[in-house]
Design a protein around this motif. Structure first.
Motif, PDB file in Angstrom:
ATOM      1  N   PHE A 130       0.828  -1.202   0.000  1.00  0.00           N
ATOM      2  CA  PHE A 130       0.000   0.000   0.000  1.00  0.00           C
ATOM      3  C   PHE A 130       0.867   1.260   0.000  1.00  0.00           C
ATOM      4  CE2 PHE A 130      -4.096   1.997   0.687  1.00  0.00           C
ATOM      5  CZ  PHE A 130      -3.770   3.195   1.291  1.00  0.00           C
ATOM      6  N   GLY A 131       1.905   1.251   0.858  1.00  0.00           N
ATOM      7  CA  GLY A 131       2.741   2.438   0.972  1.00  0.00           C
ATOM      8  C   GLY A 131       3.606   2.692  -0.237  1.00  0.00           C
ATOM      9  N   GLN A 132       3.997   1.631  -0.955  1.00  0.00           N
ATOM     10  CA  GLN A 132       4.899   1.793  -2.082  1.00  0.00           C
ATOM     11  C   GLN A 132       4.298   2.664  -3.170  1.00  0.00           C
ATOM     12  OE1 GLN A 132       7.966   0.583  -1.713  1.00  0.00           O
ATOM     13  NE2 GLN A 132       8.493   1.761  -3.516  1.00  0.00           N
ATOM     14  N   LYS A 133       2.972   2.563  -3.345  1.00  0.00           N
ATOM     15  CA  LYS A 133       2.321   3.357  -4.389  1.00  0.00           C
ATOM     16  C   LYS A 133       2.483   4.850  -4.131  1.00  0.00           C
ATOM     17  CE  LYS A 133      -1.173  -0.181  -5.393  1.00  0.00           C
ATOM     18  NZ  LYS A 133      -2.622  -0.493  -5.443  1.00  0.00           N
ATOM     19  N   GLY A 134       2.343   5.256  -2.875  1.00  0.00           N
ATOM     20  CA  GLY A 134       2.514   6.661  -2.545  1.00  0.00           C
ATOM     21  C   GLY A 134       3.963   7.099  -2.574  1.00  0.00           C
ATOM     22  N   LEU A 135       4.864   6.225  -2.135  1.00  0.00           N
ATOM     23  CA  LEU A 135       6.276   6.588  -2.082  1.00  0.00           C
ATOM     24  C   LEU A 135       6.874   6.765  -3.469  1.00  0.00           C
ATOM     25  CD1 LEU A 135       7.458   4.253   0.824  1.00  0.00           C
ATOM     26  CD2 LEU A 135       7.157   6.727   0.893  1.00  0.00           C
ATOM     27  N   GLU A 136       6.300   6.106  -4.468  1.00  0.00           N
ATOM     28  CA  GLU A 136       6.787   6.266  -5.837  1.00  0.00           C
ATOM     29  C   GLU A 136       6.615   7.702  -6.329  1.00  0.00           C
ATOM     30  OE1 GLU A 136       4.639   3.388  -8.069  1.00  0.00           O
ATOM     31  OE2 GLU A 136       5.850   1.676  -7.417  1.00  0.00           O
ATOM     32  N   LYS A 137       5.708   8.432  -5.695  1.00  0.00           N
ATOM     33  CA  LYS A 137       5.453   9.818  -6.096  1.00  0.00           C
ATOM     34  C   LYS A 137       6.365  10.798  -5.356  1.00  0.00           C
ATOM     35  CE  LYS A 137       0.554   8.824  -6.940  1.00  0.00           C
ATOM     36  NZ  LYS A 137      -0.842   9.184  -6.582  1.00  0.00           N
ATOM     37  N   PRO A 151      10.075  11.417  -5.336  1.00  0.00           N
ATOM     38  CA  PRO A 151      11.453  11.190  -5.766  1.00  0.00           C
ATOM     39  C   PRO A 151      12.472  11.879  -4.866  1.00  0.00           C
ATOM     40  CG  PRO A 151      10.405  12.849  -7.145  1.00  0.00           C
ATOM     41  CD  PRO A 151       9.332  12.286  -6.260  1.00  0.00           C
ATOM     42  N   GLN A 152      12.000  12.818  -4.003  1.00  0.00           N
ATOM     43  CA  GLN A 152      12.935  13.515  -3.124  1.00  0.00           C
ATOM     44  C   GLN A 152      13.521  12.589  -2.073  1.00  0.00           C
ATOM     45  OE1 GLN A 152       9.761  14.207  -3.554  1.00  0.00           O
ATOM     46  NE2 GLN A 152       9.398  16.346  -4.097  1.00  0.00           N
ATOM     47  N   LEU A 153      12.813  11.510  -1.747  1.00  0.00           N
ATOM     48  CA  LEU A 153      13.300  10.581  -0.730  1.00  0.00           C
ATOM     49  C   LEU A 153      14.255   9.557  -1.340  1.00  0.00           C
ATOM     50  CD1 LEU A 153      10.067   9.763   1.348  1.00  0.00           C
ATOM     51  CD2 LEU A 153      11.798  11.499   1.787  1.00  0.00           C
ATOM     52  N   SER A 154      15.326   9.263  -0.613  1.00  0.00           N
ATOM     53  CA  SER A 154      16.216   8.189  -1.047  1.00  0.00           C
ATOM     54  C   SER A 154      15.553   6.842  -0.765  1.00  0.00           C
ATOM     55  CB  SER A 154      17.543   8.279  -0.283  1.00  0.00           C
ATOM     56  OG  SER A 154      17.334   8.016   1.096  1.00  0.00           O
ATOM     57  N   GLN A 155      16.112   5.765  -1.346  1.00  0.00           N
ATOM     58  CA  GLN A 155      15.537   4.443  -1.109  1.00  0.00           C
ATOM     59  C   GLN A 155      15.646   4.071   0.364  1.00  0.00           C
ATOM     60  OE1 GLN A 155      13.795   2.630  -3.416  1.00  0.00           O
ATOM     61  NE2 GLN A 155      13.244   1.487  -1.589  1.00  0.00           N
ATOM     62  N   GLU A 156      16.743   4.485   1.008  1.00  0.00           N
ATOM     63  CA  GLU A 156      16.906   4.209   2.436  1.00  0.00           C
ATOM     64  C   GLU A 156      15.797   4.878   3.241  1.00  0.00           C
ATOM     65  OE1 GLU A 156      20.098   5.032   6.080  1.00  0.00           O
ATOM     66  OE2 GLU A 156      20.240   6.115   4.182  1.00  0.00           O
ATOM     67  N   GLU A 157      15.462   6.128   2.873  1.00  0.00           N
ATOM     68  CA  GLU A 157      14.403   6.842   3.592  1.00  0.00           C
ATOM     69  C   GLU A 157      13.042   6.218   3.336  1.00  0.00           C
ATOM     70  OE1 GLU A 157      15.259  10.710   2.033  1.00  0.00           O
ATOM     71  OE2 GLU A 157      16.235  11.376   3.877  1.00  0.00           O
ATOM     72  N   LYS A 158      12.802   5.751   2.103  1.00  0.00           N
ATOM     73  CA  LYS A 158      11.523   5.105   1.792  1.00  0.00           C
ATOM     74  C   LYS A 158      11.358   3.812   2.595  1.00  0.00           C
ATOM     75  CE  LYS A 158      11.056   6.997  -2.883  1.00  0.00           C
ATOM     76  NZ  LYS A 158      10.972   6.699  -4.332  1.00  0.00           N
ATOM     77  N   LEU A 215       2.061  19.636  -5.671  1.00  0.00           N
ATOM     78  CA  LEU A 215       3.359  20.183  -5.283  1.00  0.00           C
ATOM     79  C   LEU A 215       4.493  19.377  -5.907  1.00  0.00           C
ATOM     80  CD1 LEU A 215       4.808  22.326  -3.640  1.00  0.00           C
ATOM     81  CD2 LEU A 215       4.742  20.782  -1.672  1.00  0.00           C
ATOM     82  N   THR A 216       4.295  18.071  -6.042  1.00  0.00           N
ATOM     83  CA  THR A 216       5.310  17.216  -6.665  1.00  0.00           C
ATOM     84  C   THR A 216       5.547  17.621  -8.114  1.00  0.00           C
ATOM     85  OG1 THR A 216       4.749  15.354  -5.218  1.00  0.00           O
ATOM     86  CG2 THR A 216       5.915  14.835  -7.250  1.00  0.00           C
ATOM     87  N   ILE A 217       4.481  18.038  -8.800  1.00  0.00           N
ATOM     88  CA  ILE A 217       4.614  18.476 -10.194  1.00  0.00           C
ATOM     89  C   ILE A 217       5.526  19.707 -10.278  1.00  0.00           C
ATOM     90  CG2 ILE A 217       3.354  19.457 -12.146  1.00  0.00           C
ATOM     91  CD1 ILE A 217       0.984  17.688 -11.359  1.00  0.00           C
ATOM     92  N   ILE A 218       5.314  20.671  -9.370  1.00  0.00           N
ATOM     93  CA  ILE A 218       6.159  21.871  -9.343  1.00  0.00           C
ATOM     94  C   ILE A 218       7.594  21.493  -8.993  1.00  0.00           C
ATOM     95  CG2 ILE A 218       6.512  24.115  -8.248  1.00  0.00           C
ATOM     96  CD1 ILE A 218       3.533  24.254  -7.733  1.00  0.00           C
ATOM     97  N   SER A 219       7.743  20.584  -8.028  1.00  0.00           N
ATOM     98  CA  SER A 219       9.071  20.136  -7.598  1.00  0.00           C
ATOM     99  C   SER A 219       9.832  19.500  -8.761  1.00  0.00           C
ATOM    100  CB  SER A 219       8.923  19.137  -6.440  1.00  0.00           C
ATOM    101  OG  SER A 219      10.157  18.547  -6.119  1.00  0.00           O
ATOM    102  N   ASP A 262      17.136  20.927  -6.133  1.00  0.00           N
ATOM    103  CA  ASP A 262      16.807  19.572  -6.579  1.00  0.00           C
ATOM    104  C   ASP A 262      15.320  19.270  -6.440  1.00  0.00           C
ATOM    105  OD1 ASP A 262      16.562  19.441  -3.855  1.00  0.00           O
ATOM    106  OD2 ASP A 262      17.861  17.703  -3.578  1.00  0.00           O
ATOM    107  N   GLY A 263      14.532  20.297  -6.116  1.00  0.00           N
ATOM    108  CA  GLY A 263      13.088  20.118  -5.994  1.00  0.00           C
ATOM    109  C   GLY A 263      12.612  19.694  -4.624  1.00  0.00           C
ATOM    110  N   SER A 264      13.526  19.442  -3.693  1.00  0.00           N
ATOM    111  CA  SER A 264      13.108  18.995  -2.364  1.00  0.00           C
ATOM    112  C   SER A 264      12.540  20.164  -1.569  1.00  0.00           C
ATOM    113  CB  SER A 264      14.287  18.364  -1.614  1.00  0.00           C
ATOM    114  OG  SER A 264      15.344  19.284  -1.482  1.00  0.00           O
TER     115      SER A 264
END
Length: 539
Positions: free
Chosen positions: A85-92, A94-101, A291-295, A273-275
Motif C-alpha cells: 500500500f505504501g509503495q504506491k505513494g512513495l513512488e510519487k 522522488p525527493q526521498l532516497s531508497q533508504e528513507e523510503k 506540489l510534486t509536479i512543481i518540484s 533539486d526540488g526537495s
C-alpha cells in the motif's frame, strides 16, 4: 532541549541523542494520528506522555481478516499490506532516497504494531523494534520520514478501524445470508450523494461532508464487497477534494530557493533539486501530487541547463550532483562558471562545494581551479580562499604552500605565510581592519563565538574583518557541520543595518545579555525572558 533542537536533531543538522530520540519514537507511536505541529508541541510540553496502549487479546485475527478482505493481491499479513500500500505513494516522492523510503515503511509498521498490540515477547514485529529503528537513518532527514510514516500509518489505521466497525467473526452454528459475489456493485450520484447498490441500496457517501452511512442490506455483504465500497468511497473523497491553488513564485534571493504559494499564503520553499525546505501545513494527497509536479519542474529545469552545457550528471556522484544543481538553482552561476565545475568530476565534494561558493563571490577561474585540483584539507583551503579574496596571496604562493604541506603535513598556512611574507605587511593589514569603525561596531554587537540565527539555522561568529573592498566588512559564520562547506556562510556588508537584517542573536545569547544587564544595574528584575521563535514545518 527545545523544539528547534528536536527538529535540528531529526534533520541531522546537530548530533542525535538516541535516548531523546527513543522517547520521541515511543511517544509518536501512540500519537501518530495527530497533525505534525501538535505532535511536536505536545511531546515537548509532556502532554499525553502517560498514555499507554490498551491491551487487546487475540487481535491478530481481526488484522488477518482485514488483510484477507483487502483488494491488494499477494498480501498475507499487515507487513505485506503496509509495504504494498505504501509503495504506491512513495513512488510519487522522488525527493526521498531508497533508504528513507524503506525507513518510512518500518516506522509506519512500528506505529501500527503499537496501536494494535502486535509485538512479540521480544518487543518486535517482523523484526522491527525500537532498537532497530534507532540504528537506521543516520543521514536521513527524519522530519520527512516520520511525517510521511505517520500519514501512512494513520491512513491504514483508519481503514482497519472502519473495517472493524462492521466486522463480525464467523459463527459456525448459524451462517448469515451473504450477497451473491458474482454480481457487480453499482455506484450512482444523486444530489451530492454517492450511492452503492446491489439489488438494493447498500451505502451512501455525502460528498460535501465526506460522511458514510450504511443501510441494512450492507451487513449481508462479504468482506471483499464491503472493502470494495469503502475503497471506492475513499477515491471519491480524494477526487472531490479542493483543487490546490498552488503557484510558483520568483526566486527568493535571501533564501536562495523558490517559494511556492497557496493562493497568497507562503506554503513552502523548494530547493534546487526540488526537495521541500519547510512546509507550513499538512497536505492532502491531491495537494501533494500538485506540489510534486512543481518540484519535478524545478529539478528538470536545473538538470536541463546542465545538459545543454553538455555537463553529464552521471559522471558525478550523488552528493556532487546535488552541488551542481545548487550551482544552477541556488547560486545562479553563469554558464562559463558551470562549465568550469563540470570539467572536474574527479574533484572531491568539499572542493566542488567550496569552488561553487567562490565562483558566486566572483573569484577568477584560475584561482578557483586551484581548489578543484587541490588535495589540501578543508581548513587549509578555507585559509587560502580567505587570502585570495583579500588579494594578498598569489596562485603561485598557494601552489608553493601545497608543495610544502606535502613535505610537512603539520604545516599551517597562516604560520607558513607569515614566514614567507614581510611582517610589516601583516601589521599594515591588521591596522587597516582596526581603522574600519564598522568592524568594531559589528564586534561589539556580535563578539567572536556569539551564536546567531541565519536563515533559520544557528551559527557561531568566527571572524569579523575588514574585507579590503570599499569599506566592506567580512563576517564568517560556522555551524556544527564544519565538513559541509555550504553550511558555513560568509557575509559581506557595508552597514550595521544590513547585518542586523540578516543575523539575529540566538535566544541563549539574548538571555545571557539580559542577565548581565540585570547584574550590572541590580534593578529591573521584572524584565521578561525572551522566547525562541517557532519554526514552521511538512508532510
Amino acid at each position: 532541549m527545545n523544539r528547534d533542537d528536536l527538529l535540528q536533531m531529526l534533520r541531522a543538522t546537530k548530533p542525535r541523542d538516541k535516548t531523546f530520540l527513543e522517547d520521541f519514537l515511543t511517544y509518536q507511536a501512540l500519537h501518530f494520528d495527530e497533525d505534525w505541529e501538535s505532535l511536536i508541541e505536545n511531546f515537548m510540553t509532556g502532554s499525553g506522555q502517560d498514555d499507554v496502549p490498551i491491551p487487546i487479546e487475540n487481535f491478530e485475527a481481526e488484522i488477518s481478516a482485514f488483510v484477507m478482505a483487502s483488494s491488494l493481491s499477494g498480501v498475507t499479513d499487515l507487513a505485506n499490506y503496509t509495504q504494498t500500500f505504501g509503495q504506491k505513494g512513495l513512488e510519487k516522492l522522488p525527493q526521498l532516497s531508497q533508504e528513507e523510503k524503506d525507513l518510512v515503511i518500518e516506522v509506519a509498521l512500528y506505529n501500527l504494531a503499537t496501536r494494535f498490540q502486535l509485538f512479540d515477547s521480544d518487543g518486535a514485529y517482523h523484526s522491527i523494534s525500537l532498537l532497530t529503528l534507532l540504528d537506521k537513518g543516520d543521514s536521513a532527514n527524519l522530519v520527512n520520514v516520520y511525517r510521511i510514516a505517520n500519514n501512512l500509518s494513520d491512513r491504514i489505521s483508519r481503514d482497519i478501524e472502519q473495517f472493524l466497525l462492521t466486522y463480525e467473526p464467523e459463527v459456525v452454528a448459524e451462517e448469515p445470508e451473504v450477497a451473491d459475489e458474482t454480481k457487480t456493485i453499482g455506484f450512482r450520484e444523486e444530489e451530492g450523494v454517492i450511492i452503492a447498490s446491489l439489488e438494493g441500496d447498500l451505502s451512501q457517501l455525502d460528498v460535501i461532508t465526506g460522511k458514510t452511512s450504511h443501510l441494512p442490506f450492507y451487513e449481508q455483504l462479504s468482506l471483499p464487497q464491503k472493502f470494495e465500497i469503502l475503497t471506492y468511497f475513499d477515491q471519491v473523497r480524494q477526487d472531490y477534494s479542493k483543487i490546490p491553488d498552488f503557484r510558483r513564485g520568483a526566486f527568493d534571493v535571501a533564501m536562495e530557493m523558490v517559494p511556492v504559494y497557496d493562493g497568497d499564503q507562503l506554503l513552502t520553499y523548494l530547493e534546487a533539486d526540488g526537495s521541500m525546505y519547510e512546509l507550513q501545513r499538512d497536505l492532502t494527497a491531491v495537494e501533494t501530487e500538485a506540489l510534486t509536479i512543481i518540484s519535478k519542474a524545478i529539478l528538470a529545469e536545473n538538470t536541463n541547463r546542465l545538459r545543454r552545457l553538455e555537463i553529464s550528471l552521471e559522471d558525478f556522484g550523488v552528493q556532487k550532483q546535488g552541488i551542481l544543481l545548487d550551482a544552477v538553482g541556488r547560486f545562479r552561476l553563469k554558464d562559463d562558471d558551470l562549465l568550469l565545475l563540470g570539467a572536474y568530476p574527479e574533484a572531491s565534494e568539499t572542493s566542488l562545494a567550496l569552488a561553487t561558493e567562490l565562483l558566486q563571490m566572483g573569484m577568477v577561474h584560475d584561482k578557483v581551479t586551484f581548489f578543484l585540483t587541490s588535495h589540501l584539507t578543508l581548513d587549509d583551503l578555507r585559509q587560502v580562499a580567505f587570502a585570495f579574496l583579500h588579494e594578498d596571496c598569489s596562485l603561485e604562493t598557494a601552489s608553493a604552500f601545497e608543495e610544502a604541506k606535502q613535505r610537512q603535513p603539520d604545516l599551517a598556512f597562516k604560520e607558513w605565510r607569515e614566514e614567507m611574507l614581510n611582517p610589516q605587511a601583516d601589521i599594515e593589514l591588521a591596522q587597516t581592519g582596526q581603522d574600519n569603525p564598522l568592524v568594531l561596531e559589528v564586534l561589539e554587537t556580535y563578539p567572536l563565538g556569539t551564536t546567531v540565527s541565519y536563515k533559520g539555522q544557528n551559527f557561531d561568529v568566527i571572524a569579523v574583518e575588514d574585507a579590503g573592498l570599499d569599506g566592506m566588512v567580512r563576517v564568517e559564520l560556522q555551524n556544527d557541520y564544519s565538513l559541509l562547506v555550504d553550511e558555513n556562510s560568509v557575509l559581506y556588508v557595508r552597514t550595521m543595518e544590513e547585518i542586523s537584517e540578516m543575523l539575529h542573536l540566538a535566544p541563549s545569547e539574548l538571555i545571557v545579555e539580559k542577565e548581565e544587564q540585570t547584574q550590572e544595574l541590580d534593578l529591573f528584575s521584572f524584565m521578561e525572558e525572551e522566547t525562541s521563535s517557532i519554526e514552521a514545518e511538512m508532510t
